[in-house]
Design a protein around this motif. Structure first.
Motif, PDB file in Angstrom:
ATOM      1  N   ASN A 174      45.874  16.220  15.249  1.00  0.00           N
ATOM      2  CA  ASN A 174      45.979  17.280  15.995  1.00  0.00           C
ATOM      3  C   ASN A 174      46.109  16.990  17.473  1.00  0.00           C
ATOM      4  O   ASN A 174      45.571  17.425  18.415  1.00  0.00           O
ATOM      5  CB  ASN A 174      45.255  18.544  15.785  1.00  0.00           C
ATOM      6  N   GLY A 175      46.461  15.864  17.780  1.00  0.00           N
ATOM      7  CA  GLY A 175      46.208  15.351  19.061  1.00  0.00           C
ATOM      8  C   GLY A 175      45.000  14.763  19.770  1.00  0.00           C
ATOM      9  O   GLY A 175      44.912  14.523  20.857  1.00  0.00           O
ATOM     10  N   ILE A 176      44.070  14.548  18.775  1.00  0.00           N
ATOM     11  CA  ILE A 176      42.789  14.214  19.104  1.00  0.00           C
ATOM     12  C   ILE A 176      42.484  12.709  18.842  1.00  0.00           C
ATOM     13  O   ILE A 176      42.980  12.463  17.558  1.00  0.00           O
ATOM     14  CB  ILE A 176      41.565  14.968  18.503  1.00  0.00           C
ATOM     15  N   SER A 177      42.100  11.614  19.666  1.00  0.00           N
ATOM     16  CA  SER A 177      41.937  10.439  19.181  1.00  0.00           C
ATOM     17  C   SER A 177      40.823  10.111  18.341  1.00  0.00           C
ATOM     18  O   SER A 177      39.818  11.027  18.332  1.00  0.00           O
ATOM     19  CB  SER A 177      41.605   9.618  20.733  1.00  0.00           C
ATOM     20  N   ILE A 178      40.984   9.011  17.642  1.00  0.00           N
ATOM     21  CA  ILE A 178      39.981   8.487  16.639  1.00  0.00           C
ATOM     22  C   ILE A 178      38.566   8.376  17.445  1.00  0.00           C
ATOM     23  O   ILE A 178      37.413   9.035  16.913  1.00  0.00           O
ATOM     24  CB  ILE A 178      40.264   7.298  16.089  1.00  0.00           C
ATOM     25  N   ASP A 179      38.599   8.081  18.696  1.00  0.00           N
ATOM     26  CA  ASP A 179      37.106   7.931  19.361  1.00  0.00           C
ATOM     27  C   ASP A 179      36.804   9.303  19.639  1.00  0.00           C
ATOM     28  O   ASP A 179      35.507   9.337  19.598  1.00  0.00           O
ATOM     29  CB  ASP A 179      37.307   7.280  20.606  1.00  0.00           C
TER      30      ASP A 179
END
Length: 140
Positions: free
Chosen positions: A24-29
């Motif tokens: 949903n547009g959120i990075s793994i980090d």
């Protein structure tokens, strides 16, 4: 109990292995940092004193259950699944594991004993039989 930092590291491995570079547009980090906040900022009150949970996650939390499943995914890949021939059946529900084995009992106990040494927080209690209980059923 889930070791917090190790669980976060495994969460990152899980997301990368399943090619979830962004959710949903959120990075793994960012996901890992949000997960860290959920695990490490969990507090409760007992006898008018505040306590912070330093091992594991909140019981009953959907996130903790998901993280526990990911932790078990990592463990089972390294322990049971890497030693299980492809013709065997394998299933897991949270922390209950079932699999078939057509090799020798001696080889099976070696695998299970090695699996019990893989992580201090995961210990198998195993039953080797032609009939055994699994969850709410009896397998024969």
């Amino acid at each position: 109990m889930l070791p917090q930092e190790e669980s976060l590291k495994i969460l990152g491995q899980f997301l990368r292995e399943h090619e979830c570079t962004r959710l949903n547009g959120i990075s793994i980090d960012t996901i890992i940092e949000l997960a860290r906040m959920v695990l490490q900022k969990n507090v409760f009150v007992h006898d008018n004193k505040f306590y912070r949970q330093i091992v594991g996650g909140a019981m009953g939390s959907p996130f903790t259950l998901t993280l526990a499943n990911i932790f078990m995914w990592y463990w089972e890949k390294r322990s049971i699944l890497s030693n299980l021939p492809s013709r065997e059946l394998y299933g897991r529900y949270i922390d209950d594991v079932f699999f078939t084995w057509n090799g020798s009992k001696q080889n099976l106990t070696k695998i299970l004993d090695a699996a019990n040494k893989l992580h201090p927080n995961i210990k198998l209690e195993y039953h080797i039989s032609k009939s055994l209980p699994f969850l709410d059923i009896l397998l024969q």
